[in-house]
Every structure is written in structure tokens, then in C-alpha cells.
Design a protein around this motif. Structure first.
Motif, mmCIF file in Angstrom:
data_model
loop_
_atom_site.group_PDB
_atom_site.id
_atom_site.type_symbol
_atom_site.label_atom_id
_atom_site.label_comp_id
_atom_site.label_asym_id
_atom_site.label_seq_id
_atom_site.Cartn_x
_atom_site.Cartn_y
_atom_site.Cartn_z
ATOM 1 N N THR A 35 0.907 -1.326 0.121
ATOM 2 C CA THR A 35 0.110 -0.055 -0.059
ATOM 3 C C THR A 35 0.885 1.293 -0.012
ATOM 4 O O THR A 35 0.297 2.129 -0.780
ATOM 5 N N MET A 38 1.901 1.753 -3.431
ATOM 6 C CA MET A 38 0.892 2.539 -4.205
ATOM 7 C C MET A 38 0.466 4.001 -3.765
ATOM 8 O O MET A 38 0.466 4.773 -4.717
ATOM 9 N N CYS A 88 -4.815 -3.246 0.296
ATOM 10 C CA CYS A 88 -4.825 -4.618 -0.364
ATOM 11 C C CYS A 88 -5.226 -5.703 0.692
ATOM 12 O O CYS A 88 -4.818 -5.714 1.774
ATOM 13 N N SER A 136 1.552 -3.289 -7.682
ATOM 14 C CA SER A 136 2.058 -2.285 -7.022
ATOM 15 C C SER A 136 3.360 -1.656 -7.446
ATOM 16 O O SER A 136 4.277 -1.292 -6.297
ATOM 17 N N ASN A 142 1.076 0.084 -11.530
ATOM 18 C CA ASN A 142 0.760 0.288 -9.902
ATOM 19 C C ASN A 142 -0.657 0.991 -9.869
ATOM 20 O O ASN A 142 -0.961 1.751 -10.457
#
Length: 170
Positions: A35, A38, A88, A136, A142
């Protein structure tokens, strides 16, 4: 269409300017190696397209399940043009992933529809860590970039409709 068949990260195309937009970002700290990658890609995409760093506010929540509440809290604080939610949920041995993913998707869409503000679903739901890594920043792009692109496009649509009265009915 799956990410492997349609990678928005690779072809950003012409995007609307993010200049003057205020963007809220809610990121889950569960699976933070995914995360946070991201989140970084999301912020970089927003910056590349004119959103000022001072016009972005990021809050962290413990897990993906908390994204809808985090988004709701952000909505009460600022007049954001869009809220991006990043998380996620990796499939495990039980059905927990289905319950979490469905609850979050329903919560975020309801929040967006009821508020009239774009709430972006930047949540990966892979079968395993390898698939999460591929989405990601790996070979399939991504999802953070894709979430930022969606936010820019939806905020632009909302900006274009500002001042128009929409009549509901058939």
C-alpha cells in the motif's frame, strides 16, 4: 478487464489538469509494503499532473476494512474534489478476503453516491503476495497510478458539471 490485460499505469494519455484540486488520500497500513508503494505512485502521479502537495492530505488507517470510515472522516474536514482509498486484501485460507473486499467496495460506492463526491477504489484484491507485488509497481504497473488517474478524471467531470442542475426522472 483484468490488470494484466489493461495496464493504465503504462499509458496515462492526456489527463485533465489537477491544478487547484484538493485530493484526500486514505491508505491502509496493513500490507504496507504494497500500500505504501501504491501511495507513493499515487502522489507522484497527482504531482505530475498539477496537484500541489499542499492540496493533498493523507491519512493512514489500520486496515482496508477501515477505508470507508477514513474517507468519511476526510469528507467532514475539507472540501476535497476527490478521495482516493488505497488498500490491499490478499486471499488467505478463509473467506475473510471476500467479506472485507465486499464490505469496503459497498461502503466506498455508497459514500461516493450519497455525497456526490468521487471516492476512488484503489484496492488490490490479489490471490497472493506475488500478484500484489506485480500490481504495486511490478510488471502490471501500479494501482496507485490508476487510482490517481481516476481521481483526476472524476474530479474534472464534477468540475465541468458544477452549476448545472440535474433533473432526475424519466
Amino acid at each position: 478487464m483484468s490488470s494484466k490485460d489493461n495496464n493504465l499505469s503504462a499509458s496515462k494519455g492526456d489527463l485533465p489538469s489537477g491544478e487547484g484540486l484538493k485530493i484526500g488520500i486514505v491508505v491502509s497500513d496493513w500490507n504496507d509494503n504494497i500500500t505504501h508503494s501504491m501511495l507513493e505512485a499515487c502522489k507522484n502521479t497527482l504531482l505530475e499532473n498539477g496537484v500541489s502537495e499542499s492540496d493533498m492530505l493523507t491519512i493512514h488507517v489500520p486496515g482496508t476494512f477501515e477505508l470507508p470510515v477514513g474517507a468519511k472522516l476526510l469528507m467532514g474536514e475539507e472540501n476535497f474534489n476527490a478521495i482516493i482509498c488505497i488498500g490491499c486484501v490478499i486471499k488467505g485460507e478463509t473467506k475473510h478476503d471476500e467479506y472485507i473486499s465486499n464490505a469496503v467496495a459497498n461502503g466506498l460506492i455508497n459514500l461516493g453516491v450519497l455525497s456526490g463526491k468521487p471516492v476512488i477504489f484503489g484496492v488490490l484484491t490479489p490471490n497472493n503476495m506475488e500478484q500484489a507485488l506485480e500490481r504495486s509497481g511490478g510488471k502490471y504497473g501500479n494501482k496507485g497510478v490508476e487510482a490517481a488517474i481516476s481521481a483526476l478524471k472524476m474530479a474534472d467531470i464534477k468540475r465541468k458539471f458544477k452549476g448545472f442542475k440535474v433533473k432526475i426522472g424519466f
